[in-house]
Structures are given as C-alpha cells and as structure tokens.
Scaffold this motif. Structure first.
Motif, short mmCIF file in Angstrom:
data_model
loop_
_atom_site.label_atom_id
_atom_site.label_comp_id
_atom_site.label_asym_id
_atom_site.label_seq_id
_atom_site.Cartn_x
_atom_site.Cartn_y
_atom_site.Cartn_z
N ALA A 1 -0.98 2.26 -1.88
CA ALA A 1 -0.89 0.81 -1.99
C ALA A 1 -1.77 0.32 -3.13
O ALA A 1 -2.80 0.92 -3.44
CB ALA A 1 -1.32 0.15 -0.68
N ALA A 2 -1.35 -0.81 -3.74
CA ALA A 2 -2.08 -1.36 -4.88
C ALA A 2 -2.92 -2.58 -4.50
O ALA A 2 -3.62 -3.12 -5.36
CB ALA A 2 -1.11 -1.73 -5.99
N ASP A 3 -2.84 -3.02 -3.25
CA ASP A 3 -3.67 -4.15 -2.82
C ASP A 3 -3.81 -4.11 -1.30
O ASP A 3 -3.21 -3.27 -0.62
CB ASP A 3 -3.09 -5.48 -3.29
N GLY A 4 -4.59 -5.05 -0.77
CA GLY A 4 -4.87 -5.05 0.65
C GLY A 4 -3.64 -5.27 1.51
O GLY A 4 -3.46 -4.60 2.53
N CYS A 5 -2.80 -6.22 1.13
CA CYS A 5 -1.59 -6.50 1.92
C CYS A 5 -0.67 -5.29 1.96
O CYS A 5 -0.10 -4.95 3.01
CB CYS A 5 -0.86 -7.71 1.33
N ALA A 6 -0.53 -4.63 0.81
CA ALA A 6 0.31 -3.43 0.77
C ALA A 6 -0.30 -2.31 1.60
O ALA A 6 0.41 -1.51 2.22
CB ALA A 6 0.51 -2.97 -0.67
N ALA A 7 -1.63 -2.26 1.64
CA ALA A 7 -2.31 -1.24 2.45
C ALA A 7 -2.02 -1.47 3.93
O ALA A 7 -1.75 -0.52 4.68
CB ALA A 7 -3.81 -1.28 2.19
N LEU A 8 -2.08 -2.72 4.37
CA LEU A 8 -1.78 -3.04 5.77
C LEU A 8 -0.35 -2.64 6.12
O LEU A 8 -0.08 -2.09 7.19
CB LEU A 8 -1.99 -4.53 6.02
N ALA A 9 0.58 -2.93 5.21
CA ALA A 9 1.98 -2.58 5.44
C ALA A 9 2.17 -1.07 5.50
O ALA A 9 2.92 -0.56 6.35
CB ALA A 9 2.85 -3.18 4.34
N ALA A 10 1.49 -0.35 4.62
CA ALA A 10 1.61 1.11 4.59
C ALA A 10 1.06 1.73 5.87
O ALA A 10 1.63 2.69 6.41
CB ALA A 10 0.88 1.68 3.38
N VAL A 11 -0.05 1.19 6.37
CA VAL A 11 -0.64 1.72 7.61
C VAL A 11 0.28 1.42 8.79
O VAL A 11 0.50 2.27 9.66
CB VAL A 11 -2.04 1.11 7.84
N ALA A 12 0.84 0.22 8.83
CA ALA A 12 1.75 -0.13 9.92
C ALA A 12 2.99 0.77 9.91
O ALA A 12 3.51 1.14 10.97
CB ALA A 12 2.17 -1.59 9.80
N ARG A 13 3.43 1.14 8.72
CA ARG A 13 4.64 1.95 8.58
C ARG A 13 4.39 3.43 8.89
O ARG A 13 5.18 4.08 9.57
CB ARG A 13 5.22 1.79 7.17
N HIS A 14 3.24 3.96 8.39
CA HIS A 14 3.01 5.40 8.47
C HIS A 14 2.03 5.82 9.56
O HIS A 14 1.97 7.01 9.89
CB HIS A 14 2.50 5.91 7.12
N GLN A 15 1.24 4.89 10.09
CA GLN A 15 0.25 5.21 11.13
C GLN A 15 -0.62 6.42 10.72
O GLN A 15 -0.65 7.44 11.42
CB GLN A 15 0.95 5.50 12.45
N PRO A 16 -1.33 6.32 9.59
CA PRO A 16 -2.14 7.46 9.13
C PRO A 16 -3.40 7.64 9.96
O PRO A 16 -3.80 6.76 10.73
CB PRO A 16 -2.49 7.06 7.69
N ASP A 17 -4.02 8.79 9.79
CA ASP A 17 -5.31 9.05 10.44
C ASP A 17 -6.44 8.38 9.68
O ASP A 17 -7.42 7.92 10.28
CB ASP A 17 -5.57 10.56 10.50
N VAL A 18 -6.32 8.33 8.34
CA VAL A 18 -7.38 7.81 7.48
C VAL A 18 -6.78 6.97 6.36
O VAL A 18 -5.72 7.32 5.82
CB VAL A 18 -8.22 8.96 6.87
N VAL A 19 -7.46 5.89 6.01
CA VAL A 19 -7.13 5.10 4.81
C VAL A 19 -8.28 5.25 3.83
O VAL A 19 -9.44 4.98 4.18
CB VAL A 19 -6.92 3.62 5.13
N LEU A 20 -7.97 5.68 2.63
CA LEU A 20 -8.95 5.74 1.55
C LEU A 20 -8.79 4.44 0.76
O LEU A 20 -7.78 4.24 0.09
CB LEU A 20 -8.69 6.96 0.68
N LEU A 21 -9.79 3.56 0.85
CA LEU A 21 -9.60 2.16 0.45
C LEU A 21 -10.59 1.72 -0.61
O LEU A 21 -11.80 1.88 -0.45
CB LEU A 21 -9.75 1.28 1.70
#
Length: 212
Positions: A34-54
């Motif tokens: 993701a290139a920004d915070g909103c996209a990061a939230l969407a990516a996490v909701a979609r993929h349910q990762p274990d970790v976000v490197l932010l």
C-alpha cells in the motif's frame, strides 16, 4: 509457519525494495502492499496478514492514525513501524497507538526478518536506537509540552541527559549526533537558562522538572 505480511510505504522505491527483499525470505509471504494509510487498511481487511510493515509519514492518513485503526479493527495483526524518525514523540505516539515494533530504515534484511518474526510471535521488536530513547524517556521523564525559557525539545533532552550525568561524548552517542552539535545545544541552554556551568544547569533542570 509462513508469516503473511503487508508492506505500506508511500515511497515507491522503498516499498518495492522491501517487497523484493522480503520475497527472498523463505518464511515470509508478502500478500499486499500500500502507498498510504487508507490503502493499508484496505489491504489488511482484504488479506488478513499476520504483520503490517508500516511507514510513519504517509499522505492522507499517517502511520499513527493507521496504527490506531488497525489496533482497533484488526487486533490480531501486529504493526511494525519502519521509518526514518526516532524522536521521542514519534516513537511514543506510535507505541501508544498500538504498534508492536519500531524499526528505522537503516535496518537490514536480517533485522527486518527478526522483527517480523518477533512481532508475529507477540513480542515487541525495537531498533537499538529506539530502545535507547525509551530508556532515556523512562529515566528522565518525557519532555513536557510547555518548556521554560523557550528551550526546544532537543535542548530539554540534552539538559536532562546532562543532569543524568552523561558527558558530551556520551550524549552525542546516545542521540546519534555530533559532539560539536551537543556543544552548540549546551551553549544555547546556558544562554537561555542563565547557567554558568553544568552544575548550575543541572540545578535548573531539577527546579523545572526536567530531571529527577
């Protein structure tokens, strides 16, 4: 066990570099970016990762706000901040928002891998520079919002370290700045507070609550 990771950073070259770097690690699977915070939230909701490197500084929703949203909406996903900022406000605000780990962008592949593994296991991986700043904050207290005599936060930090007994060289190492920069800070501290020597500066720091 393979750890699923989302990488969020607004700088394309950094983000793509991280994705490529982590792609070489056998037990890590980058499932989104993701290139920004909103996209990061969407990516996490979609993929349910274990970790976000932010990243901490991003357009729109920054890393602090994104971390708080992730902690509230996706508590099972660990947030590891990867940034160039190690000032007290950035570190403490990120951890208070719910970040589990905090790395600087000087970290290498092995350090990032270890941090991701640790965060996924429920631990709190911290960059050594960040650990040092947290120790300092715990030792002398966080710099108050209202500083006396127009001291800057950095000057107040240097003054607190002087009161803690550190030499100029030790302060330079602790804050990762040049000794000449420490001397400049001290000269301005003396000028603003009217202190004639370190003993007077320490006494001032204690009177103003900038040191124990």
């Amino acid at each position: 066990m393979t750890i699923r990771v989302v990488v969020a950073d607004d700088q394309t070259v950094v983000r793509e570099g991280l994705v490529a770097l982590l792609g070489l690690v056998p037990d890590i699977d980058v499932v989104g970016e993701a290139a920004d915070g909103c996209a990061a939230l969407a990516a996490v909701a979609r993929h349910q990762p274990d970790v976000v490197l932010l990243d901490l500084r991003m357009p729109g929703m920054d890393g602090i706000a994104t971390t708080a949203r992730l902690a509230a909406d996706h508590p099972a996903t660990a947030v590891v901040i990867l940034t160039g900022y190690t000032d007290d406000a950035s570190v403490l605000d990120a951890l208070a928002a719910g970040a589990r780990g905090y790395l600087t962008k000087s970290a290498g592949r092995a350090e990032i891998r270890e941090a991701i593994n640790a965060a996924a296991a429920g631990l709190a991986p911290l960059d050594p520079a960040v650990q040092a700043r947290l120790v300092t904050a715990a030792r002398v207290g966080r710099v108050p919002a209202e500083l006396p005599n127009e001291l800057t936060p950095r000057e107040a930090e240097v003054l607190a370290l002087i009161a803690a007994g550190l030499t100029n060289q030790a302060i330079a190492i602790r804050l990762r700045i040049e000794s000449s920069t420490v001397k400049s800070h001290i000269n301005r501290i003396f000028s603003k507070t009217g202190a004639s020597d370190r003993a007077a500066a320490i006494s001032y720091a204690r009177r103003c609550g900038l040191a124990p």
